[in-house]
Design a protein around this motif. Structure first.
Motif, PDB file in Angstrom:
ATOM      1  N   GLU A   6       0.958  -1.161  -0.019  1.00 31.53           N
ATOM      2  CA  GLU A   6      -0.059   0.113   0.006  1.00 31.53           C
ATOM      3  C   GLU A   6       0.649   1.296  -0.019  1.00 31.53           C
ATOM      4  N   LEU A   7       1.731   1.278   0.777  1.00 34.88           N
ATOM      5  CA  LEU A   7       2.684   2.384   1.010  1.00 34.88           C
ATOM      6  C   LEU A   7       3.579   2.544  -0.249  1.00 34.88           C
ATOM      7  N   ILE A  46       3.572   5.860  -2.555  1.00 37.24           N
ATOM      8  CA  ILE A  46       4.776   6.645  -3.078  1.00 37.24           C
ATOM      9  C   ILE A  46       5.012   6.559  -4.694  1.00 37.24           C
ATOM     10  N   TYR A  47       4.679   5.724  -5.119  1.00 32.89           N
ATOM     11  CA  TYR A  47       4.869   5.514  -6.757  1.00 32.89           C
ATOM     12  C   TYR A  47       3.803   6.732  -7.548  1.00 32.89           C
ATOM     13  N   ASN A  48       2.745   6.709  -6.900  1.00 30.36           N
ATOM     14  CA  ASN A  48       1.848   7.524  -7.809  1.00 30.36           C
ATOM     15  C   ASN A  48       2.143   9.039  -7.306  1.00 30.36           C
ATOM     16  N   VAL A  70       8.901   7.135 -13.861  1.00 30.28           N
ATOM     17  CA  VAL A  70       8.928   6.332 -12.595  1.00 30.28           C
ATOM     18  C   VAL A  70       8.174   4.743 -12.945  1.00 30.28           C
ATOM     19  N   ALA A  71       8.892   3.925 -12.408  1.00 34.08           N
ATOM     20  CA  ALA A  71       8.296   2.397 -12.572  1.00 34.08           C
ATOM     21  C   ALA A  71       7.958   1.797 -11.246  1.00 34.08           C
ATOM     22  N   PHE A  72       7.322   0.740 -11.348  1.00 32.03           N
ATOM     23  CA  PHE A  72       6.898   0.179 -10.094  1.00 32.03           C
ATOM     24  C   PHE A  72       7.136  -1.552 -10.320  1.00 32.03           C
ATOM     25  N   ILE A  73       7.624  -2.216  -9.414  1.00 27.87           N
ATOM     26  CA  ILE A  73       7.934  -3.392  -9.316  1.00 27.87           C
ATOM     27  C   ILE A  73       7.433  -4.240  -8.042  1.00 27.87           C
ATOM     28  N   GLY A 116       7.285  10.900   0.233  1.00 26.58           N
ATOM     29  CA  GLY A 116       7.479  11.022  -1.351  1.00 26.58           C
ATOM     30  C   GLY A 116       8.779  12.435  -1.500  1.00 26.58           C
ATOM     31  N   GLN A 117       8.826  13.153  -0.589  1.00 24.74           N
ATOM     32  CA  GLN A 117       9.794  14.267  -0.780  1.00 24.74           C
ATOM     33  C   GLN A 117      10.887  13.516  -0.214  1.00 24.74           C
ATOM     34  N   MET A 118      11.211  12.519   0.701  1.00 20.44           N
ATOM     35  CA  MET A 118      12.369  12.178   1.082  1.00 20.44           C
ATOM     36  C   MET A 118      12.848  11.313   0.011  1.00 20.44           C
ATOM     37  N   VAL A 119      11.926  10.440  -0.835  1.00 19.06           N
ATOM     38  CA  VAL A 119      12.364   9.473  -1.789  1.00 19.06           C
ATOM     39  C   VAL A 119      13.080  10.610  -2.980  1.00 19.06           C
ATOM     40  N   TYR A 120      12.404  11.653  -3.292  1.00 16.03           N
ATOM     41  CA  TYR A 120      12.930  12.582  -4.406  1.00 16.03           C
ATOM     42  C   TYR A 120      14.021  13.078  -3.893  1.00 16.03           C
ATOM     43  N   THR A 121      14.350  13.585  -2.645  1.00 21.53           N
ATOM     44  CA  THR A 121      15.496  14.465  -2.465  1.00 21.53           C
ATOM     45  C   THR A 121      16.662  13.455  -2.342  1.00 21.53           C
ATOM     46  N   ASP A 122      16.164  12.175  -2.049  1.00 26.23           N
ATOM     47  CA  ASP A 122      17.506  11.215  -1.957  1.00 26.23           C
ATOM     48  C   ASP A 122      17.918  10.798  -3.493  1.00 26.23           C
TER      49      ASP A 122
END
Length: 267
Positions: A17-18, A22-24, A34-37, A164-170
């Motif tokens: 779910e999480l 974040i993907y969306n 962006v892709a999702f597996i 989401g911001q954390m992933v983008y910043t990273d």
């Protein structure tokens, strides 16, 4: 380019779910591809070029091949690794660029998992010590919302935005690191091609400051004097050349010299 893994050792912890949220979020709030597996099977989402599930049906070799191929096609790949603690997931996690472990109670597990991942990298001949030195820790802990006493992860709008911001910043940081690493790989290759007896002059001609080139040359000679191979000394000390100020480099050299002198006097 950038592979993000979401994982929890606890069954039904809401990782899928999480990671889908974040993907969306990334697709909606950034201009990145962006892709999702998903390691397991998704019930509602249809399989497409950018959204793949039932990954567990592939062999480990096929999984790694597909992920490496997708890293060339997409800016960020979200990897939903939720399937409880399985051998297949653990074999694949070391190739992620960043791992998010869901649940504050799994901090100790995340630390052990990070150690396993780093241990795996030791035996990967393509991972040089100076690259490892630049990249740092690759594991984050995602904490559930305070006041939530339910099984699973139920992300609020704020949680989603923060993560989401954390992933983008990273991702941005990772992109800069990789660019920096490529530059320094080229520099390291040029330094290795300098004849050993001309190292100081070669470094200076490459644009290294006179004083830095001089002390680095002496540092290499010191390592050789205590029995270290020249090429190994270059590789081990290269991070200091690109990341350390002249004064810090001098201090490190002096401390190492003092230890060697003290050891010889004692013996």
């Amino acid at each position: 380019m950038y592979l993000v893994g979401f994982y929890s050792p606890k069954a039904k912890s809401g990782v899928t779910e999480l990671s889908l949220v974040i993907y969306n979020w990334l697709k909606l709030n950034t201009n990145l591809t962006v892709a999702f597996i998903s390691y397991g099977t998704l019930e509602k989402e249809k399989i497409s070029d950018e959204l793949i599930h039932e990954f567990s049906n592939l062999t480990i070799t096929e999984q790694k091949r597909n992920m490496k191929k997708m890293k060339k096609q997409y800016d960020i790949i979200i990897y939903d690794a939720s399937s409880q603690l399985s051998d297949g997931v653990l074999k694949l996690l070391p190739i992620v660029d960043r791992l998010f472990v869901v649940g504050e109670e799994h901090a100790d597990f995340a630390e052990k998992l990070h150690q396993i991942i780093e241990f795996n990298k030791i035996f990967d001949k393509s991972v040089k010590s100076f690259i490892t030195h630049l990249q740092g820790n690759k594991t984050f802990i995602i904490r559930e919302s305070k006041g939530e006493h339910v099984m699973g992860f139920n992300p609020s709008k704020k949680d989603t935005n923060d993560i989401g911001q954390m992933v983008y910043t990273d991702y941005v940081t990772y992109f800069l690191e990789q660019t920096f690493i490529k530059i320094n790989e080229k520099l390291f290759y040029k330094i290795k091609s300098i004849p050993k007896e001309e190292l100081f002059h070669g470094l200076y001609e490459l644009g290294i400051d006179f004083e830095v080139a001089l002390i680095f040359n002496k540092y290499i000679s010191l390592r050789e004097a205590i029995g270290q191979n020249y090429d190994e000394a270059l590789e081990n000390l290269f991070p200091l050349l690109i990341n350390t100020s002249f004064s810090d480099l001098v201090n490190r050299f002096q401390k190492e010299l003092d230890i060697i002198v003290s050891f010889k006097l004692d013996s």
